[in-house]
Scaffold this motif. Structure first.
Motif, PDB file in Angstrom:
ATOM      1  N   THR A   1      47.780  41.073  25.575  1.00  0.00           N
ATOM      2  CA  THR A   1      47.903  41.329  27.070  1.00  0.00           C
ATOM      3  C   THR A   1      46.605  41.386  27.476  1.00  0.00           C
ATOM      4  O   THR A   1      45.477  41.523  27.072  1.00  0.00           O
ATOM      5  N   ALA A   2      46.319  40.960  28.942  1.00  0.00           N
ATOM      6  CA  ALA A   2      45.327  41.038  29.597  1.00  0.00           C
ATOM      7  C   ALA A   2      44.707  42.263  29.538  1.00  0.00           C
ATOM      8  O   ALA A   2      43.457  42.276  29.574  1.00  0.00           O
ATOM      9  N   ALA A   3      45.361  43.205  29.941  1.00  0.00           N
ATOM     10  CA  ALA A   3      44.971  44.890  30.116  1.00  0.00           C
ATOM     11  C   ALA A   3      44.282  45.068  28.871  1.00  0.00           C
ATOM     12  O   ALA A   3      43.211  45.974  28.928  1.00  0.00           O
TER      13      ALA A   3
ATOM     14  N   VAL B   1      48.915  47.050  39.821  1.00  0.00           N
ATOM     15  CA  VAL B   1      47.623  46.014  40.094  1.00  0.00           C
ATOM     16  C   VAL B   1      46.278  46.822  40.154  1.00  0.00           C
ATOM     17  O   VAL B   1      45.334  46.206  39.915  1.00  0.00           O
ATOM     18  N   ALA B   2      46.433  47.950  40.798  1.00  0.00           N
ATOM     19  CA  ALA B   2      45.313  48.774  41.069  1.00  0.00           C
ATOM     20  C   ALA B   2      44.694  49.032  39.602  1.00  0.00           C
ATOM     21  O   ALA B   2      43.381  49.137  39.511  1.00  0.00           O
TER      22      ALA B   2
ATOM     23  N   CYS C   1      36.731  44.384  44.363  1.00  0.00           N
ATOM     24  CA  CYS C   1      38.230  43.917  44.148  1.00  0.00           C
ATOM     25  C   CYS C   1      38.800  44.395  45.373  1.00  0.00           C
ATOM     26  O   CYS C   1      39.329  45.468  45.295  1.00  0.00           O
ATOM     27  N   GLY C   2      38.929  43.474  46.341  1.00  0.00           N
ATOM     28  CA  GLY C   2      39.717  43.673  47.662  1.00  0.00           C
ATOM     29  C   GLY C   2      41.002  43.013  47.532  1.00  0.00           C
ATOM     30  O   GLY C   2      41.620  42.461  46.616  1.00  0.00           O
ATOM     31  N   ASP C   3      41.904  43.031  48.705  1.00  0.00           N
ATOM     32  CA  ASP C   3      42.983  42.816  49.159  1.00  0.00           C
ATOM     33  C   ASP C   3      43.075  41.105  49.057  1.00  0.00           C
ATOM     34  O   ASP C   3      44.232  40.664  48.804  1.00  0.00           O
ATOM     35  N   ALA C   4      42.167  40.573  49.607  1.00  0.00           N
ATOM     36  CA  ALA C   4      42.115  39.090  49.426  1.00  0.00           C
ATOM     37  C   ALA C   4      42.127  38.641  48.023  1.00  0.00           C
ATOM     38  O   ALA C   4      42.920  37.587  47.759  1.00  0.00           O
TER      39      ALA C   4
END
Length: 342
Positions: free
Chosen positions: A144-146, A258-259, A274-277
């Protein structure tokens, strides 16, 4: 046509097994057995085709004690194709003799091609599994990525993931070329039921998507290259297997997770913000590959891994036949503490 028919039958029988282990074992037999079945189908069709040529030529065959029929044509074709040379039935006319000679040469060529076909397939399969096994210690099983980010958060070097991404780029390109040339390899499953080439692709693409959306520096640049070839591979394999892309029934990365993934990325240091964009970009990238992964997963019955948020994976090297988890020193103990020690 052969694989479309036989795979549907195999999947139908697979539903009769109650346990996951038995189902996975049954599915793992399909790849090698289907290859033998494909060879047998080719041989039968060639024998049938040459028998029809003999029949069309008037069944001009010397068959002592009987009148030649299509069954005689099939017998002559079979003995000629497999170069038995029994001599009890022989062609009579020039055309029948020419057909027999051509079939004998075709039989020799067929056997030679089959002998050379198997080592090529095994080499491609072995190379694929080697890289999947290397993911076990780096990202757990299933990968997994995490989990990959979590295990690399201890390094101070922000570019620690770059060499792995470069290796995965080469692996994805090799897998694409081999599996496009030999689609039967898609049905060959890994030795462990919690590993698969499709799960490895999912983990690689997930990590690349995160680094492209939120990353910085060399790692982000390399992630773009790896993402491009990996996405190219899953799209082409979906086309070869004739499965249309479809969205997963359940979101692999809900918005509430996501956070946590972004926090892991910050700990791993490929990104300082790490922003909303970045979240919008991440969703766009996921739309580019997840439908293809889901289509392949449904077709091959290979489950896709989650992103690993809130989960801890255990490596296969810690599992043995005598106990679910073993420590690196060989002593048994608490599973959670062993995972943390590594």
């Amino acid at each position: 046509m052969f694989y479309q028919v036989t795979w549907k039958f195999w999947v139908g029988v697979n539903r009769l097994f109650r346990t996951k282990k038995m189902r996975e074992s049954h599915l793992s037999y399909y790849g090698p057995l289907s290859l033998l079945g494909l060879f047998a189908t080719w041989a039968f069709l060639l024998v049938l085709g040459f028998a029809m040529l003999q029949w069309a030529a008037g069944s001009a065959i010397n068959a002592p004690g009987e009148t030649p029929t299509f069954r005689t044509d099939m017998y002559l074709s079979g003995t000629t194709f497999f170069t038995l040379g029994l001599g009890d039935v022989t062609p009579r006319t020039a055309l029948a003799k020419a057909i027999t000679v051509v079939e004998g040469g075709t039989g020799f060529g067929f056997l030679g091609l089959m002998i050379s076909y198997l080592p090529t397939l095994y080499g491609a399969f072995s190379q694929r599994e080697l890289n999947i096994s290397l993911l076990d210690a780096r990202a757990g099983s299933p990968p997994t990525a995490a989990e990959l980010l979590r295990r690399h958060a201890q390094f101070a070097d922000s570019e620690v993931l770059t060499p792995y991404l470069r290796d995965w780029e080469i692996w994805a390109a090799q897998l694409m070329e081999s599996h496009l040339s030999y689609p039967v390899l898609c049905y060959f499953r890994s030795q462990h039921d919690n590993q698969s080439w499709l799960a490895a692709f999912a983990a690689v693409l997930d990590v690349c998507a995160l680094l492209i959306a939120y990353g910085e520096g060399t790692a982000k640049w390399q992630a773009r290259l790896t993402f491009a070839i990996a996405r190219h591979a899953v799209a082409d394999l979906s086309e070869v297997l004739r499965v249309a892309p479809s969205r997963p029934a359940q979101d692999r990365l809900p918005s509430k997770d996501v956070a946590q993934v972004r926090d892991l990325l910050l700990e791993c240091r490929p990104s300082s913000k790490c922003g909303d964009a970045g979240t919008k970009k991440l969703n766009e990238l996921r739309d580019m590959y997840e439908p293809y992964l889901n289509a392949l997963s449904l077709r091959l019955l290979m489950p896709l891994p989650t992103w690993g948020v809130g989960q801890r994976s255990v490596e296969n090297w810690k599992r043995t036949a005598w106990g679910k988890i073993s420590s690196a020193s060989g002593d048994s103990g608490d599973s959670g503490s062993q995972s943390n020690h590594f």
